[in-house]
Design a protein around this motif. Structure first.
Motif, PDB file in Angstrom:
ATOM      1  N   PHE A  50      -0.454 -15.816   2.161  1.00 58.16           N
ATOM      2  CA  PHE A  50       0.583 -15.294   1.263  1.00 58.16           C
ATOM      3  C   PHE A  50       1.648 -14.597   2.088  1.00 58.16           C
ATOM      4  O   PHE A  50       1.561 -13.398   2.277  1.00 58.16           O
ATOM      5  N   PRO A  98       0.801  -1.238   0.000  1.00 60.11           N
ATOM      6  CA  PRO A  98       0.000   0.000   0.000  1.00 60.11           C
ATOM      7  C   PRO A  98       0.829   1.282   0.000  1.00 60.11           C
ATOM      8  O   PRO A  98       0.266   2.374  -0.021  1.00 60.11           O
ATOM      9  N   CYS A 109      -4.931 -11.811   0.840  1.00 57.76           N
ATOM     10  CA  CYS A 109      -5.401 -11.077  -0.328  1.00 57.76           C
ATOM     11  C   CYS A 109      -5.678 -12.122  -1.399  1.00 57.76           C
ATOM     12  O   CYS A 109      -4.998 -13.129  -1.466  1.00 57.76           O
ATOM     13  N   TYR A 139     -11.070  -5.214  -6.931  1.00 57.33           N
ATOM     14  CA  TYR A 139     -10.319  -6.289  -6.290  1.00 57.33           C
ATOM     15  C   TYR A 139     -10.659  -6.368  -4.809  1.00 57.33           C
ATOM     16  O   TYR A 139     -11.075  -5.376  -4.208  1.00 57.33           O
ATOM     17  N   ASP A 171      -9.120  -6.867  -1.304  1.00 54.23           N
ATOM     18  CA  ASP A 171      -7.772  -6.782  -0.735  1.00 54.23           C
ATOM     19  C   ASP A 171      -7.841  -5.962   0.550  1.00 54.23           C
ATOM     20  O   ASP A 171      -8.909  -5.515   0.967  1.00 54.23           O
ATOM     21  N   HIS A 172      -6.682  -5.743   1.147  1.00 55.49           N
ATOM     22  CA  HIS A 172      -6.643  -4.871   2.309  1.00 55.49           C
ATOM     23  C   HIS A 172      -7.005  -3.461   1.861  1.00 55.49           C
ATOM     24  O   HIS A 172      -6.501  -2.997   0.845  1.00 55.49           O
ATOM     25  N   PRO A 173      -7.861  -2.773   2.609  1.00 55.08           N
ATOM     26  CA  PRO A 173      -8.187  -1.404   2.243  1.00 55.08           C
ATOM     27  C   PRO A 173      -7.077  -0.446   2.652  1.00 55.08           C
ATOM     28  O   PRO A 173      -6.221  -0.793   3.468  1.00 55.08           O
ATOM     29  N   ARG A 184      -4.176  -0.887  11.162  1.00 57.07           N
ATOM     30  CA  ARG A 184      -5.081  -1.762  10.415  1.00 57.07           C
ATOM     31  C   ARG A 184      -5.637  -2.855  11.323  1.00 57.07           C
ATOM     32  O   ARG A 184      -4.995  -3.236  12.301  1.00 57.07           O
ATOM     33  N   ARG A 219       0.547  -0.483  -8.439  1.00 55.31           N
ATOM     34  CA  ARG A 219      -0.105  -1.798  -8.413  1.00 55.31           C
ATOM     35  C   ARG A 219      -0.644  -2.154  -9.796  1.00 55.31           C
ATOM     36  O   ARG A 219      -0.492  -3.275 -10.272  1.00 55.31           O
TER      37      ARG A 219
END
Lengths: 247, 95
Positions: free
Chosen positions: A185, A43, B2, B30, B32-34, A222, A86
């Motif tokens: 993952f 991110p 994810c 998608y 995924d993590h925000p 988070r 990304r």
């Protein structure tokens, strides 16, 4: 002895001479100080990562996090830079290595540097830490839940990352790996495969898989944050860097 | 976790981003993590115009329920309008 620090945005020279934005923090005491390159998560170059940089300075290291998405444009907000990067499949491996080398050179050029360099990365930065440690001469590396070191990303993924396990023979330094038991993952099975390969090659490494933790357990901002794993993980990080980055 | 699965689509329309209105040409969806939402995972939708740079982006992070409700609302709104009223092909027709 002082615990005062300097922290702020600096420019470093990355791959192929590109000027990168970076966030640096270092103790104001006279040192000598080991250096730590922090590789941000997928991110991007965010507030929480800058906090990690300051944490290393508070523990006596000169630290720097290059914005790996700097090429997406100056003045573009980090989340938009991350989305653009990304969409392009992430950062090319060769570029990453050049950018980390530039960040390490910045640290080595600081007054009071002891010449030792550690690299730590989170999420995609975990994989990139392994890549840097197999490509550059460094002194210690910490892979925090880096995926796609052992296996390729799913075919539908926009990420163009290749597995790196075939490069393990080039690992230039001791490796600390911190992973979550609930992560997919990388999965604990992949972590075990990497550990076995490093055993086979006689490469110094120390892996920990924390229970009740998944991907991103160090991320304080988070819901993935897991205090027990993060607190224990930070202890492992500072113990490891303390052993390998001392003058 | 994810899924890393990303659906990319071409989009024809406009959106209002941080620097005002812009024409959108591309979309990505998608799970995924925000970046901002306080959830471990969200359905993330990016509406972008890559030709105008990375800042030409509207980002949305929705829970699964919210994303499905949005899809249903879109279908309902379209069903209530005469077929083709909002079609991209109408722009070339005389008013």
């Amino acid at each position: 002895m002082t615990d005062a620090m300097w922290a702020g945005t600096v420019a470093v020279t990355g791959h192929e001479g590109a000027e990168l934005e970076a966030y640096a923090a270092r103790p104001l005491g006279s040192g000598p100080h080991g250096g730590v390159v922090v590789i941000h998560h997928l991110p991007g170059y965010d507030e929480a990562t800058k906090e990690i940089v300051r944490r290393f300075a508070a523990h006596g290291y000169a630290a720097i996090c290059p914005n790996l998405y700097s090429r997406e444009g100056a003045g573009v907000s980090p989340d938009d830079q991350a989305a653009a990067a990304r969409a392009k499949g992430g950062v090319p491996d060769e570029q990453l290595v050049g950018d980390v080398a530039g960040a390490a050179a910045y640290l080595k050029g600081l007054e009071h540097a002891n010449g030792k360099i550690g690299v730590i990365g989170y999420c995609s930065g975990g994989r990139q830490t392994f890549l840097a440690a197999c490509s550059l001469r460094i002194d210690a590396a910490v892979d925090c839940y880096g995926a796609f070191v052992v296996t390729a990303p799913p075919a539908e993924s926009p990420l163009k990352a290749e597995p790196l396990i075939s490069r393990a023979g080039d690992l230039s330094c001791p490796l600390l790996g911190l992973f979550g038991a609930d992560d997919r993952f990388p999965s604990p099975d992949e972590v075990a495969v990497l550990s076995a390969e490093l055993d086979e090659l006689g490469k110094e490494h120390e892996f920990h898989v924390f229970p009740d933790a998944g991907h991103g357990f160090f991320s304080v901002d988070r819901p993935a944050y897991r205090p027990a794993a993060a607190v224990e993980g930070w202890k492992k990080v500072f113990g490891f860097f303390g052993r390998h980055l001392a003058a | 976790m994810c899924t890393y699965l990303t659906e990319k689509i071409r989009i024809d329309g406009a959106a209002k981003g941080a620097s005002g209105w812009f024409t959108v040409t591309d979309g990505m969806v998608y799970v995924d993590h925000p970046y901002h939402a306080c959830q471990e995972h969200t359905v993330n939708i990016d509406l972008t115009n890559p030709a105008e740079g990375p800042s030409a982006r509207v980002a949305i992070e929705l829970t699964e329920e919210a994303a499905l409700a949005l899809v249903e609302a879109i279908h309902k709104a379209l069903a209530a309008a005469p077929p083709g009223l909002a079609s991209g092909t109408r722009r070339s027709l005389p008013a």
